[in-house]
Design an enzyme around this catalytic site. Structure first.
Site, PDB file in Angstrom:
ATOM      1  N   LYS A   1      35.172   9.667  32.251  1.00 32.66           N
ATOM      2  CA  LYS A   1      35.571   8.631  33.207  1.00 32.66           C
ATOM      3  C   LYS A   1      34.431   8.267  34.142  1.00 32.66           C
ATOM      4  O   LYS A   1      34.249   7.087  34.487  1.00 32.66           O
ATOM      5  CB  LYS A   1      36.808   9.101  33.976  1.00 32.66           C
ATOM      6  CG  LYS A   1      38.063   9.132  33.103  1.00 32.66           C
ATOM      7  CD  LYS A   1      39.164   9.999  33.666  1.00 32.66           C
ATOM      8  CE  LYS A   1      40.318  10.101  32.669  1.00 32.66           C
ATOM      9  NZ  LYS A   1      41.324  11.121  33.062  1.00 32.66           N
TER      10      LYS A   1
ATOM     11  N   GLN B   1      42.693  14.839  38.281  1.00 27.83           N
ATOM     12  CA  GLN B   1      42.763  15.189  36.860  1.00 27.83           C
ATOM     13  C   GLN B   1      43.886  16.189  36.617  1.00 27.83           C
ATOM     14  O   GLN B   1      43.973  17.224  37.270  1.00 27.83           O
ATOM     15  CB  GLN B   1      41.427  15.764  36.384  1.00 27.83           C
ATOM     16  CG  GLN B   1      41.395  16.093  34.903  1.00 27.83           C
ATOM     17  CD  GLN B   1      41.569  14.869  34.027  1.00 27.83           C
ATOM     18  OE1 GLN B   1      40.940  13.837  34.258  1.00 27.83           O
ATOM     19  NE2 GLN B   1      42.413  14.979  33.008  1.00 27.83           N
TER      20      GLN B   1
ATOM     21  N   ASP C   1      46.631   6.019  38.609  1.00 26.22           N
ATOM     22  CA  ASP C   1      47.511   6.411  37.501  1.00 26.22           C
ATOM     23  C   ASP C   1      48.835   5.658  37.527  1.00 26.22           C
ATOM     24  O   ASP C   1      49.577   5.672  36.549  1.00 26.22           O
ATOM     25  CB  ASP C   1      47.792   7.918  37.551  1.00 26.22           C
ATOM     26  CG  ASP C   1      46.731   8.728  36.830  1.00 26.22           C
ATOM     27  OD1 ASP C   1      46.167   8.207  35.843  1.00 26.22           O
ATOM     28  OD2 ASP C   1      46.469   9.871  37.228  1.00 26.22           O
TER      29      ASP C   1
END
Length: 296
Positions: free
Chosen positions: A62, A106, A129
């Site tokens: 990422k 994460q 998210d």
């Protein structure tokens, strides 16, 4: 493309996610360029707790993608022994930093920590998210906000490959908070790329194949390797493998590869929904930056 039943056995057309992700990320890069020209560097912050090799690898991917797109990518790595308060403190600092537009914790985090409690601390407008309770509420009400990445990626994948969704029967096998439930809400909304008749079924239903066999579009989201087999698929249907588990780094999808002999179109075992999920993460991040400076 038609997804009506066919009496013959065929080899399904593949629906790869890579070209979909490339299209989305090209758009993101253009939006980043506009922001940077206005003196704003969009920033996607990442938080890693512990030393899990796979999680550290995902963070590196990422960060590499962030750099290619022109994002800043501040990162905090907490030890596995970090307390809930340590994690909350990091998130509070990112919340207060106007130069940080999106934040990713994460997952998974060490077992003694509560991910949902940490998510509650995060500013919902920085939740890339799309899983904060406020953002799930926005989704349920059809209000603007960051969308859960995997569901949004599936909608984009179907649209890119010309799979008609509006008015079709979609069956989702799985009711999880990250995929099954938000995808059902997303695909039922009144939009050209959605507007479907959506049924959510799960492994707690003894005769779940009765539902999947009638689906024109079947999305496997159970997280049970190989649960969907050819006998569970309507001939000619579109099959999307959304649910996976991992053994180390080995990906174990919900959809058995033999389903390609029955389906009309199917996502590949590797490179289907995964690339679109990552692309949607960055789309959420750039939109957060746009909103923060009044461009969105």
């Amino acid at each position: 493309m038609s997804v009506s039943a066919s009496p013959t056995t065929t080899t399904a057309r593949l629906l790869p996610g890579k070209p979909v992700a490339e299209k989305i990320l090209t758009e993101v890069a253009e939006q980043v360029a506009v922001l940077r020209a206005a003196g704003v560097t969009p920033a996607l912050a990442t938080v890693l707790v512990g030393d899990d090799d796979a999680s550290a690898g995902y963070i590196r991917i990422k960060q590499r993608q962030a750099a290619e797109l022109g994002f800043a990518s501040p990162h905090v790595h907490l030890p596995a022994s970090a307390s809930q308060q340590d994690l909350h403190r990091v998130l509070a600092d990112f919340n207060a930093d106007s130069g940080v537009h999106g934040v990713l914790v994460q997952h998974p985090i060490p077992g003694h920590l509560d991910y949902d409690r940490a998510l509650d601390v995060l500013d919902p407008d920085k939740d890339v998210d799309g899983m904060h309770p406020v953002n799930m509420g926005r989704l349920a009400l059809g209000l603007p906000g960051p969308l859960p990445c995997t569901p949004a990626g599936i909608e984009a994948l179907l649209a890119y490959h010309g799979v008609p969704v509006a008015g079709r029967e979609v069956v989702i096998l799985g009711r999880g908070a990250t995929l099954g439930r938000p995808l059902a809400m997303l695909l039922a909304q009144k939009r050209p790329t959605a507007n479907a008749a959506v049924t959510v079924v799960h492994t707690g239903v003894a005769d779940w194949p009765r539902y999947t066999r009638r689906a024109e579009i079947l999305v496997a989201a159970a997280g049970v390797p190989g649960i969907v087999r050819p006998e569970h698929v309507r001939p000619g249907a579109v099959v999307v493998g959304g649910g996976v588990r991992y053994e180390g780094r080995r990906l174990l999808p919900d959809v058995d590869e033999s389903c390609a002999e029955v389906a009309g179109a199917i996502t590949p075992r590797v490179g289907g929904v995964g690339p679109t999920t990552v692309a949607m993460l960055f789309r959420n991040a750039v939109r957060a930056a746009q909103r923060a400076v009044g461009q969105g």
